[in-house]
Motif scaffolding. Sequence first.
Motif, PDB file in Angstrom:
ATOM      1  N   UNK A 102       0.778  -1.277   0.019  1.00 27.44           N
ATOM      2  CA  UNK A 102       0.100   0.090  -0.159  1.00 27.44           C
ATOM      3  C   UNK A 102       0.784   1.204   0.121  1.00 27.44           C
ATOM      4  N   UNK A 103       1.893   1.142   0.781  1.00 26.40           N
ATOM      5  CA  UNK A 103       2.966   2.370   0.602  1.00 26.40           C
ATOM      6  C   UNK A 103       3.634   2.732  -0.666  1.00 26.40           C
ATOM      7  N   UNK A 104       4.177   1.490  -1.142  1.00 29.00           N
ATOM      8  CA  UNK A 104       5.033   1.533  -2.474  1.00 29.00           C
ATOM      9  C   UNK A 104       4.328   1.993  -3.516  1.00 29.00           C
ATOM     10  N   UNK A 105       2.964   1.376  -3.634  1.00 32.68           N
ATOM     11  CA  UNK A 105       2.156   1.485  -5.058  1.00 32.68           C
ATOM     12  C   UNK A 105       1.046   2.419  -4.857  1.00 32.68           C
ATOM     13  N   UNK A 106       0.824   3.161  -3.759  1.00 31.15           N
ATOM     14  CA  UNK A 106      -0.350   3.836  -3.558  1.00 31.15           C
ATOM     15  C   UNK A 106      -0.103   5.157  -3.132  1.00 31.15           C
ATOM     16  N   UNK A 107       0.372   5.241  -1.698  1.00 28.99           N
ATOM     17  CA  UNK A 107       0.455   6.300  -0.766  1.00 28.99           C
ATOM     18  C   UNK A 107       1.682   6.962  -0.952  1.00 28.99           C
ATOM     19  N   UNK A 108       2.858   6.246  -1.340  1.00 36.93           N
ATOM     20  CA  UNK A 108       4.022   7.079  -1.490  1.00 36.93           C
ATOM     21  C   UNK A 108       4.020   7.602  -2.834  1.00 36.93           C
ATOM     22  N   UNK A 109       3.545   7.044  -4.073  1.00 38.22           N
ATOM     23  CA  UNK A 109       3.631   7.889  -5.568  1.00 38.22           C
ATOM     24  C   UNK A 109       2.714   9.313  -5.108  1.00 38.22           C
ATOM     25  N   UNK A 110       1.697   9.264  -4.271  1.00 34.05           N
ATOM     26  CA  UNK A 110       0.717  10.482  -4.133  1.00 34.05           C
ATOM     27  C   UNK A 110       1.413  11.501  -2.959  1.00 34.05           C
ATOM     28  N   UNK A 111       2.363  11.157  -2.206  1.00 38.31           N
ATOM     29  CA  UNK A 111       2.730  11.908  -1.132  1.00 38.31           C
ATOM     30  C   UNK A 111       3.127  13.046  -1.604  1.00 38.31           C
ATOM     31  N   UNK A 112       3.607  13.511  -2.658  1.00 38.46           N
ATOM     32  CA  UNK A 112       4.006  14.639  -3.122  1.00 38.46           C
ATOM     33  C   UNK A 112       3.063  15.838  -2.825  1.00 38.46           C
ATOM     34  N   UNK A 113       1.918  15.396  -3.386  1.00 40.64           N
ATOM     35  CA  UNK A 113       0.548  16.292  -3.238  1.00 40.64           C
ATOM     36  C   UNK A 113       0.425  16.692  -1.813  1.00 40.64           C
ATOM     37  N   UNK A 114       0.508  15.775  -0.800  1.00 43.72           N
ATOM     38  CA  UNK A 114       0.194  16.130   0.624  1.00 43.72           C
ATOM     39  C   UNK A 114       1.448  17.137   0.879  1.00 43.72           C
ATOM     40  N   UNK A 115       2.441  16.967   0.519  1.00 41.37           N
ATOM     41  CA  UNK A 115       3.532  17.999   0.994  1.00 41.37           C
ATOM     42  C   UNK A 115       3.216  19.269   0.430  1.00 41.37           C
ATOM     43  N   UNK A 116       2.802  19.112  -0.875  1.00 42.79           N
ATOM     44  CA  UNK A 116       2.443  20.602  -1.390  1.00 42.79           C
ATOM     45  C   UNK A 116       1.176  21.107  -0.541  1.00 42.79           C
ATOM     46  N   UNK A 117       0.495  20.527  -0.255  1.00 41.74           N
ATOM     47  CA  UNK A 117      -0.871  21.168   0.458  1.00 41.74           C
ATOM     48  C   UNK A 117      -0.563  21.293   1.686  1.00 41.74           C
ATOM     49  N   UNK A 118       0.258  20.904   2.562  1.00 45.38           N
ATOM     50  CA  UNK A 118       0.693  20.991   3.847  1.00 45.38           C
ATOM     51  C   UNK A 118       2.178  20.704   4.217  1.00 45.38           C
ATOM     52  N   UNK A 119       2.796  21.861   3.698  1.00 44.25           N
ATOM     53  CA  UNK A 119       4.357  21.712   3.814  1.00 44.25           C
ATOM     54  C   UNK A 119       5.131  21.895   5.044  1.00 44.25           C
ATOM     55  N   UNK A 120       4.343  22.285   6.267  1.00 44.93           N
ATOM     56  CA  UNK A 120       4.706  22.262   7.553  1.00 44.93           C
ATOM     57  C   UNK A 120       4.494  21.007   8.332  1.00 44.93           C
ATOM     58  N   UNK A 121       3.748  19.939   7.572  1.00 44.33           N
ATOM     59  CA  UNK A 121       3.671  18.852   8.310  1.00 44.33           C
ATOM     60  C   UNK A 121       4.978  17.883   8.125  1.00 44.33           C
ATOM     61  N   UNK A 122       5.458  17.225   9.045  1.00 43.16           N
ATOM     62  CA  UNK A 122       6.728  16.406   8.895  1.00 43.16           C
ATOM     63  C   UNK A 122       6.102  14.916   9.056  1.00 43.16           C
ATOM     64  N   UNK A 123       5.897  14.317   7.752  1.00 43.57           N
ATOM     65  CA  UNK A 123       5.314  12.906   7.862  1.00 43.57           C
ATOM     66  C   UNK A 123       6.556  11.787   7.947  1.00 43.57           C
ATOM     67  N   UNK A 124       6.385  11.160   9.265  1.00 43.85           N
ATOM     68  CA  UNK A 124       7.251   9.938   9.362  1.00 43.85           C
ATOM     69  C   UNK A 124       6.367   8.761   9.139  1.00 43.85           C
ATOM     70  N   UNK A 125       6.897   8.049   8.012  1.00 47.56           N
ATOM     71  CA  UNK A 125       6.239   6.831   7.546  1.00 47.56           C
ATOM     72  C   UNK A 125       6.790   5.569   7.962  1.00 47.56           C
ATOM     73  N   UNK A 126       6.027   4.850   8.648  1.00 47.84           N
ATOM     74  CA  UNK A 126       6.631   3.437   8.980  1.00 47.84           C
ATOM     75  C   UNK A 126       5.915   2.466   8.112  1.00 47.84           C
ATOM     76  N   UNK A 127       7.066   1.726   7.324  1.00 48.04           N
ATOM     77  CA  UNK A 127       6.276   0.882   6.251  1.00 48.04           C
ATOM     78  C   UNK A 127       6.667  -0.526   6.727  1.00 48.04           C
TER      79      UNK A 127
END
Length: 317
Positions: A102-127
């Motif tokens: 789910x991380x490699x094929x769905x979430x991570x490819x889309x995560x750039x959009x989240x960073x653009x919307x919320x640049x002050x949120x520091x995502x720590x992703x446990x996979x």
Amino acid sequence: MDQLLAMRTFVRIAESGTFAKAADQLSLPRSTVSKLIADLEDHLGTKLIQRTTRTATVTPEGAEYYERISRLINELQDIDAAARQTKAQPKGRLRVDIGSSLANLILIPALGDFQERYPDVDIRLGVSDRPVDLVSENVDCVIRGGALSDTTLIARRICELDYVTCATVAYVERHGMPNHPTDIETGHNVLSYFSSLTGKAFPLLFRKGDEAYEISARSMAAVNESTAHMTAVVAGLGMSQTFRFMAQPYLDEGTLVPMLEDWGRSFHPLYVVYPPNRHLNARVRVFVDWVTDVFARFDAGKTAAAETRSTPYFTSI
């Protein structure tokens, strides 16, 4: 000693790795930062940080203390924001845990959009495919599938995933194509996926009308991590059931072929889950809304159940 300021200072040092960076971030003199940490260590009666000329390393006792107070500091920030009724951008660290595929094929490819919307949120992703304890491991939210048993948590359904039974062309040439689920029990090799908790392999499940079968066939190999499991299927180590979104590129290119297409399996529900005390956390709220939109594109049950299923909502599980 201003204990709250000392705790905030310790968190900044633990995260930045130096006293100097923490001082700059807090707009404090470096001597004040050193004094706050010394007073905090005296108050606790334990060493929190090992300091060199260039870096600051958290001790084992400091690491345990950090896990507890960083959660407290984040909650205090959320309480302050709610009291001020601020509409400012969410900020701070967000710890998310999710399975490998789910991380490699769905979430991570889309995560750039989240960073653009919320640049002050520091995502720590446990996979990993290992279930985590949200509270003890200080995780803000997880994406989980299947049955949810912990009634103390809050869950939001984000999609339902479809399965496909498949194998490589070479495997089919060697073993043939099964005509019925029970054919798998004789003459076929299943590449199993086993639980990292129990060590037991999950059976293959089939249904058609009123008929249902649970197949536990011979297995020469088993894997307990979803991305590696898909790799093993493509390598021809056996036939298997896997999520269709993972197998579809290989089905499209002809590397894998579907089996028993007239037999289905119940959709696999996915949820984003978090502790009740994260309900007012702005970082969690925006992430939950965002990730729901991301996974909606993979919702195999959306079309079939559009007339009967309501919009996902927050509920206790």
